[in-house]
Write a protein that holds these residues in place. Sequence first.
Motif, PDB file in Angstrom:
ATOM      1  N   ASN A  65      33.840  69.950 -10.970  1.00 58.33           N
ATOM      2  CA  ASN A  65      33.788  69.791  -9.507  1.00 58.33           C
ATOM      3  C   ASN A  65      32.325  69.919  -9.081  1.00 58.33           C
ATOM      4  OD1 ASN A  65      33.225  72.764  -8.863  1.00 58.33           O
ATOM      5  ND2 ASN A  65      35.123  72.901 -10.024  1.00 58.33           N
ATOM      6  N   ALA A  66      32.047  69.608  -7.822  1.00 57.85           N
ATOM      7  CA  ALA A  66      30.655  69.627  -7.354  1.00 57.85           C
ATOM      8  C   ALA A  66      30.107  71.044  -7.230  1.00 57.85           C
ATOM      9  CB  ALA A  66      30.552  68.906  -6.014  1.00 57.85           C
ATOM     10  N   THR A  67      30.979  71.984  -6.909  1.00 56.69           N
ATOM     11  CA  THR A  67      30.528  73.373  -6.760  1.00 56.69           C
ATOM     12  C   THR A  67      29.993  73.901  -8.090  1.00 56.69           C
ATOM     13  OG1 THR A  67      32.270  73.652  -5.106  1.00 56.69           O
ATOM     14  CG2 THR A  67      31.222  75.659  -5.938  1.00 56.69           C
ATOM     15  N   MET A  92      29.089  73.150   3.567  1.00 57.22           N
ATOM     16  CA  MET A  92      30.230  73.889   3.039  1.00 57.22           C
ATOM     17  C   MET A  92      29.737  75.183   2.406  1.00 57.22           C
ATOM     18  SD  MET A  92      32.975  72.619   0.235  1.00 57.22           S
ATOM     19  CE  MET A  92      34.525  73.486   0.065  1.00 57.22           C
ATOM     20  N   ALA A  94      30.310  76.268  -0.276  1.00 62.90           N
ATOM     21  CA  ALA A  94      29.992  76.036  -1.694  1.00 62.90           C
ATOM     22  C   ALA A  94      28.485  75.975  -1.937  1.00 62.90           C
ATOM     23  CB  ALA A  94      30.635  74.725  -2.158  1.00 62.90           C
ATOM     24  N   THR A 136      21.597  69.640   2.096  1.00 58.46           N
ATOM     25  CA  THR A 136      22.928  69.027   2.005  1.00 58.46           C
ATOM     26  C   THR A 136      22.844  67.643   2.637  1.00 58.46           C
ATOM     27  OG1 THR A 136      24.104  71.134   2.046  1.00 58.46           O
ATOM     28  CG2 THR A 136      25.341  69.181   2.727  1.00 58.46           C
ATOM     29  N   ASP A 162      22.583  69.267  -2.483  1.00 58.12           N
ATOM     30  CA  ASP A 162      24.036  69.201  -2.362  1.00 58.12           C
ATOM     31  C   ASP A 162      24.348  67.817  -1.800  1.00 58.12           C
ATOM     32  OD1 ASP A 162      26.674  69.179  -1.670  1.00 58.12           O
ATOM     33  OD2 ASP A 162      26.731  71.268  -1.009  1.00 58.12           O
ATOM     34  N   ALA A 164      27.163  66.284  -2.441  1.00 59.28           N
ATOM     35  CA  ALA A 164      28.617  66.164  -2.664  1.00 59.28           C
ATOM     36  C   ALA A 164      29.227  65.043  -1.830  1.00 59.28           C
ATOM     37  CB  ALA A 164      29.307  67.489  -2.346  1.00 59.28           C
ATOM     38  N   GLN A 165      28.683  64.819  -0.622  1.00 57.55           N
ATOM     39  CA  GLN A 165      29.257  63.832   0.308  1.00 57.55           C
ATOM     40  C   GLN A 165      28.487  62.514   0.322  1.00 57.55           C
ATOM     41  OE1 GLN A 165      29.600  65.423   4.249  1.00 57.55           O
ATOM     42  NE2 GLN A 165      30.910  67.126   3.641  1.00 57.55           N
ATOM     43  N   SER A 186      30.726  65.150  -5.376  1.00 60.73           N
ATOM     44  CA  SER A 186      32.115  65.611  -5.490  1.00 60.73           C
ATOM     45  C   SER A 186      33.088  64.435  -5.517  1.00 60.73           C
ATOM     46  CB  SER A 186      32.462  66.522  -4.311  1.00 60.73           C
ATOM     47  OG  SER A 186      33.851  66.828  -4.336  1.00 60.73           O
ATOM     48  N   LYS A 191      36.909  62.763  -0.655  1.00 56.14           N
ATOM     49  CA  LYS A 191      35.524  62.284  -0.667  1.00 56.14           C
ATOM     50  C   LYS A 191      35.497  60.753  -0.799  1.00 56.14           C
ATOM     51  CE  LYS A 191      33.843  66.258   0.026  1.00 56.14           C
ATOM     52  NZ  LYS A 191      33.449  67.362  -0.793  1.00 56.14           N
ATOM     53  N   GLY A 199      37.047  66.987  -9.305  1.00 53.28           N
ATOM     54  CA  GLY A 199      36.082  66.357 -10.194  1.00 53.28           C
ATOM     55  C   GLY A 199      34.718  66.374  -9.529  1.00 53.28           C
TER      56      GLY A 199
HETATM   57  C1  LIG Z   1      33.149  68.816  -0.957  1.00 51.20           C
HETATM   58  C2  LIG Z   1      31.865  69.541  -0.876  1.00 51.20           C
HETATM   59  C3  LIG Z   1      31.469  70.469  -1.843  1.00 51.20           C
HETATM   60  C4  LIG Z   1      32.388  70.929  -2.932  1.00 51.20           C
HETATM   61  O1  LIG Z   1      32.804  69.931  -3.769  1.00 51.20           O
HETATM   62  P1  LIG Z   1      33.930  70.294  -4.857  1.00 51.20           P
HETATM   63  O2  LIG Z   1      33.958  69.108  -5.757  1.00 51.20           O
HETATM   64  O3  LIG Z   1      35.213  70.458  -4.096  1.00 51.20           O
HETATM   65  O4  LIG Z   1      33.522  71.537  -5.540  1.00 51.20           O
HETATM   66  C5  LIG Z   1      30.232  71.037  -1.742  1.00 51.20           C
HETATM   67  N1  LIG Z   1      29.388  70.735  -0.737  1.00 51.20           N
HETATM   68  C6  LIG Z   1      29.731  69.861   0.226  1.00 51.20           C
HETATM   69  C7  LIG Z   1      28.758  69.541   1.302  1.00 51.20           C
HETATM   70  C8  LIG Z   1      30.985  69.255   0.198  1.00 51.20           C
HETATM   71  O5  LIG Z   1      31.332  68.421   1.178  1.00 51.20           O
END
Ligand SMILES: *Cc1c(COP(=O)(O)O)cnc(C)c1O
Length: 376
Positions: A65-67, A92, A94, A136, A162, A164-165, A186, A191, A199
């Motif tokens: 996962n992204a975290t 987030m 995370a 982020t 970060d 993730a998005q 992520s 997403k 994932g």
């Molecule tokens: C979704 C998200 C994460 C976490 O991603 P995971 O794959 O669920 O661990 C972290 N940072 C941001 C900004 C996110 O939107």
Amino acid sequence: MAQATIRKVPFFVYPDIYQSDAAEIDETIRAVCSRGAFIMQRELEEFESNVAELVGVKHVIGMANATDALHLAVRAAGIGPGDEVIFSSHTMVATPAAVHYAGATPIPVECGEDHLIDADAVRAAITENTKAIMPTQLNGRTAAMDPIVALAEQHGLMILEDAAQALGSRYKGQAAGSFGLGGCISFYPAKTLGCLGDGGCWLTNDDHMNDQLRLLRDHGRDSSGDVSVWGLNSRLDNVQAAILNIKLKRYPEAITRRREIASLYDSMLRDVPGLKLPPAPTSDGEHFDIFQNYEIEAEDRTELRAYLSERGIGSLIPWGGKATHQFDKLGFHQSLPFTERLFERVLMIPLNTSMTDEDVVHVAQTITQFYQDKDF
Ligand SMILES: *Cc1c(COP(=O)(O)O)cnc(C)c1O
């Protein structure tokens, strides 16, 4: 009066992630599972190189996962106790958790008008303990990275994103996740590239980060089985990678569609008093936004949300209504007035590839109606 059929527009339609490609997914799962190819197999390698090619980055490391990706990247970068990492509090939890679990201190700062990390706020937060900046790339937009990169160079800081998005999002042609030591992506179902569960991955142009993360995600083991570092288990399942390969083929199309929806919202809502919209897809030549979310600022946000909900339209207040530093049980003590005011106004309205143009128009018209009734 005959019962009018209400056009329902949910915020997100989870079954569609499967339904939209069901036949191909079924076939792929059968093929992969019949081979017993569950962990670190061909489909994972293929997916990693497919993403590398799409984004234009040297290395992609699939992870659970992204975290985890972000957390292990912080460790791979050698950040630990006594170190500080600066991040935008509009993210987030995370993001700071990845820093916290490496034993370092996450330092939240303000975001700017576009809701992404503010370079002036970063500059003001730099101390002798600062080791990295962690922007982020929120809502599918890449921050204006020039001033961030300049600050990092000037103060000898690392950049870990970060992202993730933000798979496929760009600033001045450079992809989110390819600045500094790279960034996490992520594949959480909601997403822009969602799998059927959890994932994620790390993107990087840095060979050392690539080597370290390949070890850290698999118990610190190399291909000979030798263990040189303390690792964890954070591998991207091969079945998920196989499913992601299917989704990835249609990804450019999906991004085009997301940008279309954003344009439609922009044209219909631009002049509604009481609203502030995200930058339009073609508002400047520097940003290529992929619209993970459509995050507006709205007067009477809570009332608007209820009005939409009564009419079958889903919406979401980001992160349960709090910027990360407002989770005071986590030990934050900062006061960030701009971000705190923003969190009284932000609302995410539906933007996803399940939507038709009629859905988008209906959402925009209902929002417009709300503000007409309120007589702003
Ligand atoms: C979704 C998200 C994460 C976490 O991603 P995971 O794959 O669920 O661990 C972290 N940072 C941001 C900004 C996110 O939107």
